[in-house]
Motif scaffolding. Structure first.
Motif, mmCIF file in Angstrom:
data_model
loop_
_atom_site.group_PDB
_atom_site.id
_atom_site.type_symbol
_atom_site.label_atom_id
_atom_site.label_comp_id
_atom_site.label_asym_id
_atom_site.label_seq_id
_atom_site.Cartn_x
_atom_site.Cartn_y
_atom_site.Cartn_z
ATOM 1 N N GLN A 82 0.865 -1.181 0.000
ATOM 2 C CA GLN A 82 0.000 0.000 0.000
ATOM 3 C C GLN A 82 0.898 1.226 0.000
ATOM 4 O O GLN A 82 1.723 1.396 0.915
ATOM 5 C CB GLN A 82 -0.894 -0.008 1.232
ATOM 6 C CG GLN A 82 -1.778 1.215 1.351
ATOM 7 C CD GLN A 82 -2.817 1.305 0.252
ATOM 8 O OE1 GLN A 82 -3.477 0.308 -0.076
ATOM 9 N NE2 GLN A 82 -3.000 2.484 -0.325
ATOM 10 N N MET A 83 0.737 2.070 -1.004
ATOM 11 C CA MET A 83 1.588 3.245 -1.152
ATOM 12 C C MET A 83 0.726 4.495 -1.055
ATOM 13 O O MET A 83 -0.149 4.716 -1.890
ATOM 14 C CB MET A 83 2.309 3.207 -2.504
ATOM 15 C CG MET A 83 3.107 1.931 -2.733
ATOM 16 S SD MET A 83 4.075 1.967 -4.256
ATOM 17 C CE MET A 83 2.771 2.017 -5.473
ATOM 18 N N ASN A 84 0.981 5.278 -0.018
ATOM 19 C CA ASN A 84 0.248 6.524 0.208
ATOM 20 C C ASN A 84 1.190 7.716 0.085
ATOM 21 O O ASN A 84 2.410 7.575 0.144
ATOM 22 C CB ASN A 84 -0.393 6.519 1.590
ATOM 23 C CG ASN A 84 -1.399 5.397 1.765
ATOM 24 O OD1 ASN A 84 -2.074 4.991 0.821
ATOM 25 N ND2 ASN A 84 -1.509 4.897 2.986
ATOM 26 N N SER A 85 0.614 8.908 -0.048
ATOM 27 C CA SER A 85 1.405 10.150 -0.145
ATOM 28 C C SER A 85 2.522 10.007 -1.168
ATOM 29 O O SER A 85 3.680 10.342 -0.899
ATOM 30 C CB SER A 85 1.976 10.509 1.231
ATOM 31 O OG SER A 85 0.946 10.657 2.184
ATOM 32 N N LEU A 86 2.167 9.513 -2.319
ATOM 33 C CA LEU A 86 3.180 9.244 -3.341
ATOM 34 C C LEU A 86 3.843 10.519 -3.831
ATOM 35 O O LEU A 86 3.217 11.585 -3.907
ATOM 36 C CB LEU A 86 2.545 8.489 -4.508
ATOM 37 C CG LEU A 86 2.332 6.997 -4.244
ATOM 38 C CD1 LEU A 86 1.313 6.412 -5.194
ATOM 39 C CD2 LEU A 86 3.648 6.249 -4.336
ATOM 40 N N LYS A 87 5.123 10.393 -4.147
ATOM 41 C CA LYS A 87 5.942 11.508 -4.623
ATOM 42 C C LYS A 87 6.473 11.181 -6.022
ATOM 43 O O LYS A 87 6.625 9.994 -6.362
ATOM 44 C CB LYS A 87 7.122 11.719 -3.677
ATOM 45 C CG LYS A 87 6.743 11.936 -2.231
ATOM 46 C CD LYS A 87 7.988 12.016 -1.358
ATOM 47 C CE LYS A 87 7.629 12.211 0.106
ATOM 48 N NZ LYS A 87 8.839 12.287 0.978
ATOM 49 N N PRO A 88 6.808 12.179 -6.801
ATOM 50 C CA PRO A 88 7.382 11.895 -8.125
ATOM 51 C C PRO A 88 8.622 11.000 -8.052
ATOM 52 O O PRO A 88 8.838 10.176 -8.962
ATOM 53 C CB PRO A 88 7.728 13.292 -8.657
ATOM 54 C CG PRO A 88 6.732 14.185 -7.999
ATOM 55 C CD PRO A 88 6.546 13.613 -6.612
ATOM 56 N N GLU A 89 9.399 11.108 -7.001
ATOM 57 C CA GLU A 89 10.593 10.265 -6.879
ATOM 58 C C GLU A 89 10.277 8.809 -6.575
ATOM 59 O O GLU A 89 11.183 7.970 -6.560
ATOM 60 C CB GLU A 89 11.543 10.824 -5.810
ATOM 61 C CG GLU A 89 10.910 11.113 -4.472
ATOM 62 C CD GLU A 89 10.523 12.580 -4.327
ATOM 63 O OE1 GLU A 89 9.972 13.163 -5.292
ATOM 64 O OE2 GLU A 89 10.758 13.120 -3.232
ATOM 65 N N ASP A 90 9.003 8.480 -6.345
ATOM 66 C CA ASP A 90 8.605 7.077 -6.198
ATOM 67 C C ASP A 90 8.388 6.413 -7.558
ATOM 68 O O ASP A 90 8.154 5.200 -7.624
ATOM 69 C CB ASP A 90 7.308 6.970 -5.386
ATOM 70 C CG ASP A 90 7.479 7.407 -3.947
ATOM 71 O OD1 ASP A 90 6.579 8.107 -3.436
ATOM 72 O OD2 ASP A 90 8.507 7.057 -3.335
ATOM 73 N N THR A 91 8.443 7.191 -8.623
ATOM 74 C CA THR A 91 8.278 6.642 -9.962
ATOM 75 C C THR A 91 9.357 5.605 -10.250
ATOM 76 O O THR A 91 10.551 5.879 -10.097
ATOM 77 C CB THR A 91 8.344 7.765 -11.008
ATOM 78 O OG1 THR A 91 7.229 8.632 -10.824
ATOM 79 C CG2 THR A 91 8.311 7.196 -12.421
ATOM 80 N N ALA A 92 8.936 4.413 -10.635
ATOM 81 C CA ALA A 92 9.864 3.307 -10.880
ATOM 82 C C ALA A 92 9.075 2.089 -11.351
ATOM 83 O O ALA A 92 7.844 2.073 -11.291
ATOM 84 C CB ALA A 92 10.637 2.955 -9.617
#
Length: 125
Positions: A82-92
């Motif tokens: 579960q991924m919350n508060s996603l940021k652009p640097e989580d792109t992968a």
């Protein structure tokens, strides 16, 4: 031996949420520690989170602590992220991994023996 298939990736705006799933084949899923890694072009595969066979022990990379939650349902042979508060640097590309161990054995890609094909997560700013 176990085969892994990830799903749930996609495009989301910064601050949004996604839940990744990893479905495992095999009758001994509960004897495997599971993990999520991620990779961007030109970089090494990076540890994200891991969970022990029972789900009782979890570990997270500092960059995702407090935002991501790993869990598993042994009855469904599935592990989740579960991924919350996603940021652009989580792109992968996010990969599910498994190792035949009831405990978490490590946080490097070579600590795991089985891998899924990956699912793309893109976070727009």
């Amino acid at each position: 031996q176990v085969q892994l298939v990830e799903s749930g990736g996609g495009l989301v705006q910064a601050g949004g949420s996604l839940r990744l799933s990893c479905a495992a084949s095999g009758r001994t899923f509960s004897r495997y520690a599971m993990a999520w890694f991620r990779q961007t072009p030109g970089k090494e595969r990076e540890f994200v989170a891991a969970v022990s066979w029972s789900g009782g022990t979890t570990n997270y990379a500092e960059s995702v602590k407090g935002r991501f939650t790993i869990s598993r349902d042994n009855a469904k042979n599935t592990v989740y992220l579960q991924m919350n508060s996603l940021k652009p640097e989580d792109t992968a590309v996010y990969y599910c991994a498994a190792v035949h161990s009831i405990t978490i054995t490590g946080f490097r890609s070579h600590d795991y023996d089985y891998w899924g094909q990956g699912t793309q997560v893109t976070v727009s700013s």
